[in-house]
Motif scaffolding. Structure first.
Motif, PDB file in Angstrom:
ATOM      1  N   TRP A 132     -25.091  26.830  58.786  1.00  0.00           N
ATOM      2  CA  TRP A 132     -26.298  26.223  59.346  1.00  0.00           C
ATOM      3  C   TRP A 132     -27.269  25.837  58.235  1.00  0.00           C
ATOM      4  O   TRP A 132     -27.952  24.811  58.325  1.00  0.00           O
ATOM      5  N   THR A 133     -27.343  26.643  57.180  1.00  0.00           N
ATOM      6  CA  THR A 133     -28.224  26.326  56.057  1.00  0.00           C
ATOM      7  C   THR A 133     -27.781  25.039  55.367  1.00  0.00           C
ATOM      8  O   THR A 133     -28.610  24.161  55.059  1.00  0.00           O
ATOM      9  N   SER A 136     -28.623  22.095  57.522  1.00  0.00           N
ATOM     10  CA  SER A 136     -30.050  21.763  57.499  1.00  0.00           C
ATOM     11  C   SER A 136     -30.409  20.970  56.248  1.00  0.00           C
ATOM     12  O   SER A 136     -31.227  20.044  56.299  1.00  0.00           O
ATOM     13  N   PHE A 140     -31.746  17.168  56.310  1.00  0.00           N
ATOM     14  CA  PHE A 140     -33.021  16.824  55.677  1.00  0.00           C
ATOM     15  C   PHE A 140     -32.850  15.646  54.720  1.00  0.00           C
ATOM     16  O   PHE A 140     -33.701  14.740  54.673  1.00  0.00           O
ATOM     17  N   PHE A 173     -32.094  18.872  61.847  1.00  0.00           N
ATOM     18  CA  PHE A 173     -32.687  19.707  60.792  1.00  0.00           C
ATOM     19  C   PHE A 173     -33.449  20.887  61.391  1.00  0.00           C
ATOM     20  O   PHE A 173     -33.311  22.028  60.933  1.00  0.00           O
ATOM     21  N   SER A 176     -30.891  23.416  63.044  1.00  0.00           N
ATOM     22  CA  SER A 176     -30.055  24.118  62.067  1.00  0.00           C
ATOM     23  C   SER A 176     -30.879  25.083  61.220  1.00  0.00           C
ATOM     24  O   SER A 176     -30.428  26.192  60.915  1.00  0.00           O
ATOM     25  N   ALA A 177     -32.104  24.690  60.851  1.00  0.00           N
ATOM     26  CA  ALA A 177     -32.974  25.595  60.092  1.00  0.00           C
ATOM     27  C   ALA A 177     -33.364  26.803  60.935  1.00  0.00           C
ATOM     28  O   ALA A 177     -33.412  27.939  60.438  1.00  0.00           O
TER      29      ALA A 177
END
Length: 252
Positions: A132-133, A136, A140, A173, A176-177
């Motif tokens: 997920w990081t 993100s 972005f 974004f 996911s963040a």
């Protein structure tokens, strides 16, 4: 002073790299011992890694498999649950946990979740926190590209594409963040536990003389709600709540 600080940081970095190299060697040796049927040796080597404050979903998966082979089902379940905290998307862990749960006494029906809550949790567990990081960061970057197209492109078609793509990337974004942060927080929080005592009686208050509510057996997963004087307030899957002595469980 700055030079000494730099040298210390370099030494720590070297020590960390050395520790990770040793951990990788222990992991490979433990896997070889497991494949040879030497489960005690395998578990000892896996424990060396966790004692070095290193952990991963594959490590806890293999530890769970080792405990299962040794018929220590509560510890197998504990390790599988630890693995899922680090990577809730791991299908192997889910499958092995389901098998291990068949070996314990308690069969507790879960409180049904609403469609929205179930869908939200399914989406959140689709990837690991690290994945997920990464998503993100990618979202972005694409958001910035979309914003550039919208602001700088001279063609109306490109500007429209940049606008709608930007909205989509903003949503991706944000989600996911959020999921990455939630999974990171969950991995650092001990809010559940596995019963490790063969049979325990859940009490109405944190007192041995209080009313008996119900009985649980080793391997059962409980949610931790509160703590008081060596007792934990717990909730089981069907929503029932009571108190158990802390020594009867292993938090994760």
């Amino acid at each position: 002073m700055k030079r000494y600080t730099l040298l210390i940081l370099m030494a720590l970095a070297t020590l960390s790299a050395k520790a990770q190299h040793e951990a990788q060697q222990w992991f490979e040796q433990a896997n070889a011992a497991y494949n040879a049927g030497n489960y005690d040796s395998a578990l000892m080597l896996y424990d060396r890694i966790t004692d070095a404050n290193l952990e991963s979903a594959p490590l806890y998966l293999n530890m769970g498999n080792t405990h299962y082979k040794m018929r220590n089902y509560p510890m197998a379940i504990y390790c599988y649950e630890k693995a899922l905290k680090l990577d809730p998307s791991n299908d192997d862990v889910h499958a092995n946990l389901a098998i291990a749960n068949l070996a314990i006494v308690d069969r507790i029906d879960e409180v049904p979740q609403s469609f929205i809550v179930k869908g939200w949790n399914t989406l959140k567990q689709a990837f690991s926190g690290r994945q997920w990081t990464v998503l993100s960061i990618v979202a972005f970057g694409l958001l910035l590209v979309s914003l550039f197209l919208f602001l700088r492109s001279g063609r109306m078609g490109w500007r429209k594409s940049g606008f709608f793509a930007g909205i989509l990337m903003l949503v991706v974004f944000a989600l996911s963040a959020l999921f990455a942060a939630q999974q990171k927080r969950a991995s650092l929080t001990e809010d559940h536990a596995i019963i490790i005592t063969p049979t325990v009686t859940v009490k109405s208050t944190p007192n041995e003389a209080s009313v008996d509510l119900f009985v649980l057996h080793e391997g059962t997963k409980v949610e931790l709600l509160d703590h008081a004087d060596g007792w934990n307030k717990v909730k089981i899957a069907n929503g029932s709540i009571g108190w158990l002595q802390s020594e009867t469980m292993l938090p994760f």
